[in-house]
Motif scaffolding. Sequence first.
Motif, PDB file in Angstrom:
ATOM      1  N   LYS A   1       0.799  -1.201   0.066  1.00 30.53           N
ATOM      2  CA  LYS A   1      -0.016   0.050  -0.036  1.00 30.53           C
ATOM      3  C   LYS A   1       0.928   1.185   0.080  1.00 30.53           C
ATOM      4  CE  LYS A   1      -3.911  -2.088   2.400  1.00 30.53           C
ATOM      5  NZ  LYS A   1      -4.630  -2.264   3.687  1.00 30.53           N
ATOM      6  N   ARG A   2       2.091   1.091   0.831  1.00 30.63           N
ATOM      7  CA  ARG A   2       2.758   2.328   0.766  1.00 30.63           C
ATOM      8  C   ARG A   2       3.449   2.609  -0.791  1.00 30.63           C
ATOM      9  NH1 ARG A   2       5.247   5.160   4.888  1.00 30.63           N
ATOM     10  NH2 ARG A   2       2.966   4.883   5.562  1.00 30.63           N
ATOM     11  N   ALA A   3       3.913   1.742  -1.310  1.00 30.81           N
ATOM     12  CA  ALA A   3       4.415   1.901  -2.495  1.00 30.81           C
ATOM     13  C   ALA A   3       3.530   2.246  -3.521  1.00 30.81           C
ATOM     14  CB  ALA A   3       5.035   0.409  -3.118  1.00 30.81           C
ATOM     15  N   GLN A   4       2.248   1.807  -3.420  1.00 38.45           N
ATOM     16  CA  GLN A   4       1.412   2.051  -4.559  1.00 38.45           C
ATOM     17  C   GLN A   4       0.818   3.665  -4.212  1.00 38.45           C
ATOM     18  OE1 GLN A   4      -2.797   0.086  -4.978  1.00 38.45           O
ATOM     19  NE2 GLN A   4      -1.671  -0.575  -6.872  1.00 38.45           N
ATOM     20  N   ALA A   5       0.832   4.023  -2.929  1.00 40.15           N
ATOM     21  CA  ALA A   5       0.514   5.322  -2.575  1.00 40.15           C
ATOM     22  C   ALA A   5       1.381   6.232  -2.761  1.00 40.15           C
ATOM     23  CB  ALA A   5       0.026   5.754  -1.090  1.00 40.15           C
ATOM     24  N   CYS A   6       2.586   6.075  -2.956  1.00 36.20           N
ATOM     25  CA  CYS A   6       3.960   6.785  -3.502  1.00 36.20           C
ATOM     26  C   CYS A   6       3.789   6.942  -5.071  1.00 36.20           C
ATOM     27  CB  CYS A   6       5.138   6.121  -2.904  1.00 36.20           C
ATOM     28  SG  CYS A   6       5.527   6.563  -1.360  1.00 36.20           S
TER      29      CYS A   6
END
Length: 284
Positions: free
Chosen positions: A262-267
Amino acid sequence: MEFELDGDQRLLRRTVRETVAKVRGRPGSEQWDTYLRLGWLEAPPLELAIILEELGYAADPTPFLASATWFAPLAGRLPRGSGTAVFDGEGRYVLDADRADEVALLTAEGITVVPGSDLAAERTPVLDPRLHVARAAVDGLVAGVPDLALVGLAATAVGACRRVLDLTLGHVAQRVQFGRPLGSFQAVKHKAADMHVAVERARALTHFAALAIAEDDPRRARAAHMAKAAAGECQRTVFQHGLQLFGAMGFTWENELQFHLKRAQACDLLLGNASTHRKAILVA
Protein backbone atom coordinates in the motif's frame (compact mmCIF):
# COMPACT_ATOMS: atom_id res chain seq x y z
CA MET A 1 25.73 4.35 -15.20
CA GLU A 2 27.99 3.17 -12.37
CA PHE A 3 27.23 4.53 -8.95
CA GLU A 4 28.73 3.65 -5.58
CA LEU A 5 27.97 5.12 -2.19
CA ASP A 6 31.05 6.37 -0.39
CA GLY A 7 32.03 5.28 3.11
CA ASP A 8 30.13 8.06 4.86
CA GLN A 9 26.98 7.35 2.90
CA ARG A 10 27.16 3.63 3.62
CA LEU A 11 27.64 4.46 7.30
CA LEU A 12 24.61 6.74 7.17
CA ARG A 13 22.51 4.00 5.57
CA ARG A 14 23.56 1.50 8.22
CA THR A 15 22.93 3.99 11.04
CA VAL A 16 19.48 4.92 9.73
CA ARG A 17 18.59 1.26 9.23
CA GLU A 18 19.59 0.38 12.79
CA THR A 19 17.85 3.42 14.28
CA VAL A 20 14.60 2.84 12.43
CA ALA A 21 14.60 -0.83 13.43
CA LYS A 22 15.12 0.19 17.05
CA VAL A 23 12.28 2.75 17.23
CA ARG A 24 9.88 0.88 14.97
CA GLY A 25 6.74 -0.02 16.88
CA ARG A 26 6.98 2.97 19.20
CA PRO A 27 4.40 5.78 18.97
CA GLY A 28 4.82 7.96 15.89
CA SER A 29 5.59 11.02 18.03
CA GLU A 30 8.57 9.26 19.60
CA GLN A 31 9.87 8.21 16.21
CA TRP A 32 9.48 11.77 14.90
CA ASP A 33 11.35 13.20 17.91
CA THR A 34 14.19 10.75 17.26
CA TYR A 35 14.53 11.82 13.64
CA LEU A 36 14.53 15.50 14.61
CA ARG A 37 17.12 14.97 17.31
CA LEU A 38 19.43 13.21 14.86
CA GLY A 39 19.12 16.07 12.35
CA TRP A 40 17.93 13.92 9.46
CA LEU A 41 15.78 16.74 8.07
CA GLU A 42 18.95 18.71 7.38
CA ALA A 43 20.44 16.05 5.09
CA PRO A 44 21.40 17.07 1.52
CA PRO A 45 19.44 15.49 -1.36
CA LEU A 46 21.37 12.23 -1.87
CA GLU A 47 21.67 11.52 1.84
CA LEU A 48 18.00 12.42 2.20
CA ALA A 49 17.13 9.83 -0.47
CA ILE A 50 19.08 7.22 1.50
CA ILE A 51 17.16 8.11 4.67
CA LEU A 52 13.79 8.07 2.92
CA GLU A 53 14.44 4.66 1.40
CA GLU A 54 14.98 3.23 4.88
CA LEU A 55 11.88 4.99 6.18
CA GLY A 56 9.92 3.59 3.25
CA TYR A 57 11.25 0.14 4.09
CA ALA A 58 9.67 0.50 7.55
CA ALA A 59 6.39 2.10 6.34
CA ASP A 60 7.25 5.13 8.49
CA PRO A 61 4.16 6.82 10.00
CA THR A 62 5.77 10.21 10.75
CA PRO A 63 5.51 13.48 8.74
CA PHE A 64 9.20 13.24 7.72
CA LEU A 65 8.58 12.84 3.98
CA ALA A 66 6.29 15.87 3.72
CA SER A 67 8.46 18.05 5.97
CA ALA A 68 11.71 17.30 4.14
CA THR A 69 10.59 17.12 0.51
CA TRP A 70 7.30 19.05 0.30
CA PHE A 71 7.65 21.94 2.73
CA ALA A 72 11.42 22.57 2.77
CA PRO A 73 12.06 23.00 -0.99
CA LEU A 74 9.07 25.32 -1.38
CA ALA A 75 9.55 27.42 1.78
CA GLY A 76 13.35 27.46 1.49
CA ARG A 77 13.75 26.39 5.12
CA LEU A 78 12.89 23.58 7.49
CA PRO A 79 9.51 23.72 9.23
CA ARG A 80 9.06 24.74 12.83
CA GLY A 81 7.83 21.35 13.88
CA SER A 82 6.32 19.40 11.00
CA GLY A 83 5.39 20.83 7.62
CA THR A 84 3.92 20.19 4.21
CA ALA A 85 3.08 22.16 1.07
CA VAL A 86 0.29 22.65 -1.44
CA PHE A 87 1.80 23.00 -4.91
CA ASP A 88 -0.29 20.84 -7.25
CA GLY A 89 -2.68 23.68 -8.11
CA GLU A 90 -5.65 21.80 -6.67
CA GLY A 91 -4.95 20.82 -3.06
CA ARG A 92 -6.82 17.54 -3.48
CA TYR A 93 -4.26 15.11 -2.08
CA VAL A 94 -1.83 16.90 0.22
CA LEU A 95 0.49 14.78 2.30
CA ASP A 96 0.13 15.48 6.06
CA ALA A 97 -1.99 18.62 5.58
CA ASP A 98 -4.25 17.52 8.42
CA ARG A 99 -1.46 17.42 11.04
CA ALA A 100 1.32 19.75 9.86
CA ASP A 101 2.43 22.63 12.07
CA GLU A 102 3.22 24.77 9.01
CA VAL A 103 1.97 24.64 5.43
CA ALA A 104 3.61 26.34 2.44
CA LEU A 105 1.15 27.45 -0.23
CA LEU A 106 2.07 28.10 -3.86
CA THR A 107 -0.38 30.68 -5.18
CA ALA A 108 -0.49 33.18 -8.02
CA GLU A 109 0.83 35.82 -5.59
CA GLY A 110 3.83 33.69 -4.60
CA ILE A 111 4.74 31.40 -1.71
CA THR A 112 2.98 31.87 1.60
CA VAL A 113 3.60 29.92 4.80
CA VAL A 114 0.64 29.59 7.15
CA PRO A 115 0.10 27.73 10.43
CA GLY A 116 -1.42 24.33 9.88
CA SER A 117 -4.25 25.20 12.28
CA ASP A 118 -5.32 28.03 9.94
CA LEU A 119 -5.74 25.69 6.98
CA ALA A 120 -9.08 24.05 6.36
CA ALA A 121 -7.76 20.54 5.72
CA GLU A 122 -9.87 17.40 5.88
CA ARG A 123 -8.20 14.00 5.91
CA THR A 124 -9.05 11.82 2.93
CA PRO A 125 -9.13 8.03 3.34
CA VAL A 126 -6.51 6.38 1.12
CA LEU A 127 -5.42 2.79 0.63
CA ASP A 128 -2.47 3.18 3.03
CA PRO A 129 -3.96 3.57 6.53
CA ARG A 130 -0.65 4.83 7.97
CA LEU A 131 -0.38 7.67 5.46
CA HIS A 132 -1.97 11.04 6.22
CA VAL A 133 -3.42 12.59 3.06
CA ALA A 134 -5.85 15.51 3.21
CA ARG A 135 -7.79 17.89 1.01
CA ALA A 136 -6.78 21.53 1.49
CA ALA A 137 -9.37 24.16 0.61
CA VAL A 138 -7.30 27.11 -0.63
CA ASP A 139 -8.10 29.72 -3.29
CA GLY A 140 -5.67 30.95 -5.93
CA LEU A 141 -3.44 27.87 -6.05
CA VAL A 142 -1.03 27.32 -8.95
CA ALA A 143 0.95 24.23 -9.93
CA GLY A 144 4.69 23.96 -9.44
CA VAL A 145 5.82 20.64 -8.01
CA PRO A 146 9.41 20.71 -6.63
CA ASP A 147 11.80 18.14 -8.06
CA LEU A 148 12.71 17.02 -4.55
CA ALA A 149 9.09 16.11 -3.81
CA LEU A 150 9.10 13.65 -6.72
CA VAL A 151 12.44 12.19 -5.66
CA GLY A 152 11.23 11.83 -2.08
CA LEU A 153 8.21 9.80 -3.17
CA ALA A 154 10.41 7.70 -5.46
CA ALA A 155 12.90 6.93 -2.69
CA THR A 156 10.10 5.99 -0.29
CA ALA A 157 8.55 3.68 -2.90
CA VAL A 158 11.93 2.03 -3.50
CA GLY A 159 12.23 1.30 0.21
CA ALA A 160 8.73 -0.17 0.36
CA CYS A 161 9.40 -2.33 -2.71
CA ARG A 162 12.67 -3.53 -1.23
CA ARG A 163 10.81 -4.63 1.89
CA VAL A 164 8.26 -6.53 -0.22
CA LEU A 165 11.12 -8.24 -2.05
CA ASP A 166 12.81 -9.25 1.21
CA LEU A 167 9.55 -10.59 2.64
CA THR A 168 8.90 -12.53 -0.55
CA LEU A 169 12.38 -14.06 -0.63
CA GLY A 170 11.98 -15.13 2.98
CA HIS A 171 8.61 -16.69 2.23
CA VAL A 172 9.64 -18.68 -0.85
CA ALA A 173 12.74 -19.95 0.97
CA GLN A 174 10.58 -21.44 3.74
CA ARG A 175 7.44 -22.46 1.88
CA VAL A 176 7.60 -26.07 0.63
CA GLN A 177 5.68 -27.40 -2.38
CA PHE A 178 6.03 -30.92 -3.82
CA GLY A 179 8.78 -31.62 -1.31
CA ARG A 180 10.94 -28.66 -2.42
CA PRO A 181 11.29 -25.04 -1.27
CA LEU A 182 9.12 -22.80 -3.42
CA GLY A 183 12.13 -20.65 -4.24
CA SER A 184 13.87 -23.55 -5.99
CA PHE A 185 11.43 -23.48 -8.91
CA GLN A 186 12.68 -21.66 -12.00
CA ALA A 187 9.50 -19.62 -12.54
CA VAL A 188 9.74 -18.30 -8.97
CA LYS A 189 13.41 -17.39 -9.48
CA HIS A 190 12.52 -15.44 -12.62
CA LYS A 191 9.86 -13.40 -10.82
CA ALA A 192 12.20 -12.68 -7.91
CA ALA A 193 14.91 -11.59 -10.36
CA ASP A 194 12.45 -9.26 -12.12
CA MET A 195 11.58 -7.69 -8.75
CA HIS A 196 15.25 -7.23 -7.87
CA VAL A 197 16.08 -5.61 -11.21
CA ALA A 198 13.11 -3.25 -10.90
CA VAL A 199 14.19 -2.16 -7.42
CA GLU A 200 17.80 -1.58 -8.44
CA ARG A 201 16.79 0.37 -11.55
CA ALA A 202 14.47 2.63 -9.58
CA ARG A 203 17.08 3.16 -6.87
CA ALA A 204 19.78 4.11 -9.40
CA LEU A 205 17.51 6.66 -11.08
CA THR A 206 16.44 8.05 -7.70
CA HIS A 207 20.06 8.53 -6.65
CA PHE A 208 20.89 10.15 -9.99
CA ALA A 209 17.98 12.57 -9.59
CA ALA A 210 19.06 13.41 -6.04
CA LEU A 211 22.60 14.11 -7.27
CA ALA A 212 21.25 16.29 -10.08
CA ILE A 213 19.27 18.33 -7.53
CA ALA A 214 22.29 18.63 -5.24
CA GLU A 215 24.43 19.94 -8.11
CA ASP A 216 21.59 22.02 -9.60
CA ASP A 217 22.22 20.15 -12.84
CA PRO A 218 20.07 21.29 -15.83
CA ARG A 219 18.84 17.70 -16.08
CA ARG A 220 17.31 17.76 -12.60
CA ALA A 221 13.66 18.09 -13.71
CA ARG A 222 13.98 15.33 -16.28
CA ALA A 223 15.83 13.13 -13.79
CA ALA A 224 13.11 13.64 -11.18
CA HIS A 225 10.43 12.56 -13.66
CA MET A 226 12.51 9.52 -14.58
CA ALA A 227 12.92 8.53 -10.94
CA LYS A 228 9.20 8.90 -10.20
CA ALA A 229 8.27 6.90 -13.31
CA ALA A 230 10.77 4.14 -12.52
CA ALA A 231 9.53 3.89 -8.94
CA GLY A 232 5.95 3.56 -10.18
CA GLU A 233 6.91 0.85 -12.64
CA CYS A 234 8.87 -0.88 -9.89
CA GLN A 235 5.91 -0.98 -7.53
CA ARG A 236 3.72 -2.53 -10.21
CA THR A 237 6.20 -5.33 -10.84
CA VAL A 238 6.82 -5.91 -7.14
CA PHE A 239 3.12 -5.71 -6.30
CA GLN A 240 2.16 -8.29 -8.94
CA HIS A 241 4.95 -10.78 -8.31
CA GLY A 242 5.15 -10.35 -4.55
CA LEU A 243 1.45 -10.90 -4.04
CA GLN A 244 1.41 -13.87 -6.41
CA LEU A 245 4.39 -15.59 -4.78
CA PHE A 246 2.91 -15.13 -1.31
CA GLY A 247 -0.30 -16.79 -2.46
CA ALA A 248 -3.37 -16.72 -0.23
CA MET A 249 -1.28 -15.73 2.80
CA GLY A 250 -0.44 -12.43 1.12
CA PHE A 251 -4.11 -11.47 1.02
CA THR A 252 -4.62 -11.81 4.77
CA TRP A 253 -5.03 -8.73 6.95
CA GLU A 254 -2.56 -10.10 9.50
CA ASN A 255 0.28 -10.33 7.00
CA GLU A 256 2.80 -7.46 7.04
CA LEU A 257 3.00 -7.50 3.24
CA GLN A 258 -0.10 -5.30 2.85
CA PHE A 259 1.42 -2.24 4.53
CA HIS A 260 4.40 -2.10 2.19
CA LEU A 261 2.39 -2.81 -0.94
CA LYS A 262 0.00 0.00 0.00
CA ARG A 263 2.83 2.42 0.76
CA ALA A 264 4.51 1.72 -2.58
CA GLN A 265 1.28 2.16 -4.50
CA ALA A 266 0.37 5.36 -2.65
CA CYS A 267 3.78 6.83 -3.52
CA ASP A 268 3.13 6.00 -7.17
CA LEU A 269 -0.28 7.72 -7.19
CA LEU A 270 0.69 10.88 -5.30
CA LEU A 271 1.78 13.74 -7.61
CA GLY A 272 1.12 11.68 -10.74
CA ASN A 273 1.66 8.01 -11.54
CA ALA A 274 4.31 6.42 -13.74
CA SER A 275 2.39 7.08 -16.94
CA THR A 276 2.07 10.79 -16.10
CA HIS A 277 5.81 11.16 -15.57
CA ARG A 278 6.80 9.17 -18.63
CA LYS A 279 4.85 11.71 -20.65
CA ALA A 280 6.47 14.58 -18.72
CA ILE A 281 9.93 13.26 -19.63
CA LEU A 282 9.22 14.07 -23.28
CA VAL A 283 8.92 17.78 -22.56
CA ALA A 284 11.24 18.17 -19.54
